[in-house]
Design a protein around this motif. Structure first.
Motif, PDB file in Angstrom:
ATOM      1  N   SER A   1       8.295   5.450  -0.937  1.00 20.20           N
ATOM      2  CA  SER A   1       7.776   4.288  -1.635  1.00 20.20           C
ATOM      3  C   SER A   1       6.349   4.550  -2.107  1.00 20.20           C
ATOM      4  O   SER A   1       5.701   5.505  -1.694  1.00 20.20           O
ATOM      5  N   SER A   2       5.862   3.668  -2.974  1.00 18.28           N
ATOM      6  CA  SER A   2       4.513   3.798  -3.524  1.00 18.28           C
ATOM      7  C   SER A   2       3.837   2.434  -3.505  1.00 18.28           C
ATOM      8  O   SER A   2       4.508   1.397  -3.388  1.00 18.28           O
ATOM      9  N   PRO A   3       2.507   2.379  -3.591  1.00 15.76           N
ATOM     10  CA  PRO A   3       1.823   1.089  -3.580  1.00 15.76           C
ATOM     11  C   PRO A   3       2.347   0.153  -4.674  1.00 15.76           C
ATOM     12  O   PRO A   3       2.434   0.534  -5.839  1.00 15.76           O
ATOM     13  N   GLY A   4       2.729  -1.044  -4.279  1.00 12.89           N
ATOM     14  CA  GLY A   4       3.235  -2.024  -5.225  1.00 12.89           C
ATOM     15  C   GLY A   4       4.730  -1.972  -5.468  1.00 12.89           C
ATOM     16  O   GLY A   4       5.269  -2.825  -6.188  1.00 12.89           O
ATOM     17  N   ALA A   5       5.425  -1.000  -4.879  1.00 12.78           N
ATOM     18  CA  ALA A   5       6.878  -0.945  -5.029  1.00 12.78           C
ATOM     19  C   ALA A   5       7.498  -2.183  -4.391  1.00 12.78           C
ATOM     20  O   ALA A   5       6.977  -2.725  -3.418  1.00 12.78           O
ATOM     21  N   TYR A   6       8.634  -2.632  -4.948  1.00  9.17           N
ATOM     22  CA  TYR A   6       9.260  -3.837  -4.416  1.00  9.17           C
ATOM     23  C   TYR A   6      10.772  -3.751  -4.521  1.00  9.17           C
ATOM     24  O   TYR A   6      11.338  -2.930  -5.259  1.00  9.17           O
ATOM     25  N   VAL A   7      11.419  -4.618  -3.753  1.00  8.36           N
ATOM     26  CA  VAL A   7      12.858  -4.814  -3.824  1.00  8.36           C
ATOM     27  C   VAL A   7      13.102  -6.314  -3.896  1.00  8.36           C
ATOM     28  O   VAL A   7      12.412  -7.096  -3.233  1.00  8.36           O
TER      29      VAL A   7
ATOM     30  N   GLU B   1       0.801  -1.222   0.000  1.00  4.85           N
ATOM     31  CA  GLU B   1       0.000   0.000   0.000  1.00  4.85           C
ATOM     32  C   GLU B   1       0.836   1.275   0.000  1.00  4.85           C
ATOM     33  O   GLU B   1       0.296   2.376  -0.037  1.00  4.85           O
ATOM     34  N   GLY B   2       2.158   1.120   0.065  1.00  2.00           N
ATOM     35  CA  GLY B   2       3.041   2.277  -0.004  1.00  2.00           C
ATOM     36  C   GLY B   2       3.431   2.811   1.368  1.00  2.00           C
ATOM     37  O   GLY B   2       2.646   2.797   2.309  1.00  2.00           O
ATOM     38  N   ASN B   3       4.694   3.263   1.469  1.00  2.00           N
ATOM     39  CA  ASN B   3       5.222   3.929   2.673  1.00  2.00           C
ATOM     40  C   ASN B   3       5.296   3.023   3.903  1.00  2.00           C
ATOM     41  O   ASN B   3       5.368   3.522   5.030  1.00  2.00           O
ATOM     42  N   GLN B   4       5.281   1.719   3.707  1.00  2.00           N
ATOM     43  CA  GLN B   4       5.452   0.794   4.826  1.00  2.00           C
ATOM     44  C   GLN B   4       6.938   0.527   5.028  1.00  2.00           C
ATOM     45  O   GLN B   4       7.714   0.569   4.069  1.00  2.00           O
TER      46      GLN B   4
ATOM     47  N   THR C   1      12.158  -1.072  -7.356  1.00  2.00           N
ATOM     48  CA  THR C   1      11.322  -0.034  -7.962  1.00  2.00           C
ATOM     49  C   THR C   1      11.048   1.116  -7.005  1.00  2.00           C
ATOM     50  O   THR C   1      10.334   2.052  -7.364  1.00  2.00           O
ATOM     51  N   CYS C   2      11.607   1.049  -5.791  1.00  2.00           N
ATOM     52  CA  CYS C   2      11.509   2.162  -4.840  1.00  2.00           C
ATOM     53  C   CYS C   2      12.676   3.121  -5.037  1.00  2.00           C
ATOM     54  O   CYS C   2      12.493   4.326  -5.188  1.00  2.00           O
ATOM     55  N   GLY C   3      13.893   2.578  -5.039  1.00  2.00           N
ATOM     56  CA  GLY C   3      15.053   3.375  -5.390  1.00  2.00           C
ATOM     57  C   GLY C   3      15.981   3.745  -4.256  1.00  2.00           C
ATOM     58  O   GLY C   3      17.118   4.128  -4.496  1.00  2.00           O
ATOM     59  N   ARG C   4      15.525   3.618  -3.015  1.00  2.00           N
ATOM     60  CA  ARG C   4      16.404   3.974  -1.903  1.00  2.00           C
ATOM     61  C   ARG C   4      15.873   3.368  -0.615  1.00  2.00           C
ATOM     62  O   ARG C   4      14.684   3.470  -0.328  1.00  2.00           O
TER      63      ARG C   4
ATOM     64  N   MET D   1      11.932   2.609   3.863  1.00  2.00           N
ATOM     65  CA  MET D   1      11.874   3.698   4.835  1.00  2.00           C
ATOM     66  C   MET D   1      12.789   4.843   4.414  1.00  2.00           C
ATOM     67  O   MET D   1      13.887   4.621   3.903  1.00  2.00           O
ATOM     68  N   ASN D   2      12.342   6.069   4.648  1.00  2.00           N
ATOM     69  CA  ASN D   2      13.066   7.280   4.266  1.00  2.00           C
ATOM     70  C   ASN D   2      13.641   7.932   5.523  1.00  2.00           C
ATOM     71  O   ASN D   2      12.902   8.485   6.334  1.00  2.00           O
TER      72      ASN D   2
END
Length: 216
Positions: A173-179, A44-47, A98-101, A156-157
């Motif tokens: 992060s955004s909904p569905g982002a993954y590492v 859902e993003g930002n977790q 797909t999050c990037g950091r 986490m930022n």
């Protein structure tokens, strides 16, 4: 120190040998075999997914933030980052992101840190350190709180200020982002899906994550 190395994966969920959803506040511990790939999905993003890694055959050789940061010359993680143990041995490599950091400095929340950062009446609240300890206790095999090293906080930022301080900021992060991480050897993964309600890392709304594993 910014790092936005976004790379998508070609792996299909239908081919995964493990597909599991972990609710906010719950934990997960699993032994990856060499070459297996683990995907952590921020549904859902930002977790924040607090994560530790161990050499499965030598658990005392756990993830080292210092060795990892020194090895790549960056305090953040993204595609290409090699997560190293205390001995310097690679445990896993990020092969898609797909999050990037991702954060390596903020650590996990605990009853004690909740009182220091927020208020004394937060001490009773569920926290990642307790979740880690519960998973280790259920696993047995000689694990103890000594094995809780500084962890990775996927999604986490935590920006670093010019003065060297840490800020717990809104997620990137955004909904569905993954590492995705590929195990270098037999690697134990320990996750606490953060239940934190007191800072904006997850928009004050802890949500589930999805875990998928593919064979090499």
């Amino acid at each position: 120190m910014a790092l936005f190395n976004r790379v998508e994966s070609t792996r299909k969920p239908a081919d995964a040998v493990v597909d599991q959803t972990i609710l906010a506040g719950d934990g997960w511990m699993y032994d990856l075999e060499p070459g297996q790939v683990l995907r952590i999905v921020d549904l859902e993003g930002n977790q924040a997914a607090d994560t530790l890694f161990f050499d499965a055959d030598h658990p005392e050789d756990h993830y080292s933030a210092v060795a990892t940061i020194a090895g790549q010359g960056n305090i953040y993680l993204s595609t290409g980052s090699v997560l190293r143990s205390e001995s310097g041995k690679p445990l896993a490599t990020i092969v898609a992101d797909t999050c990037g950091r991702h954060d390596t400095l903020g650590g996990s929340c605990s009853a004690q840190s909740n009182t220091v950062r927020y208020a004394h009446d937060k001490q009773h609240m569920h926290n990642c350190r307790d979740t880690f300890m519960l998973q280790l206790a259920e696993r047995g095999q000689g694990y103890s709180k000594r094995d809780l090293a500084p962890n990775v906080n996927f999604f986490m930022n935590v920006p670093v200020t010019p003065e060297g301080g840490l800020q717990f900021a809104d997620g990137v992060s955004s909904p569905g982002a993954y590492v995705e991480l590929q195990a270098a050897g037999r690697t134990t993964v320990l996750i606490s899906n953060c239940p934190q309600l007191n800072n904006p890392c997850n928009a004050y709304n802890p949500t589930p994550i999805r875990l998928l594993i593919w064979d090499s």
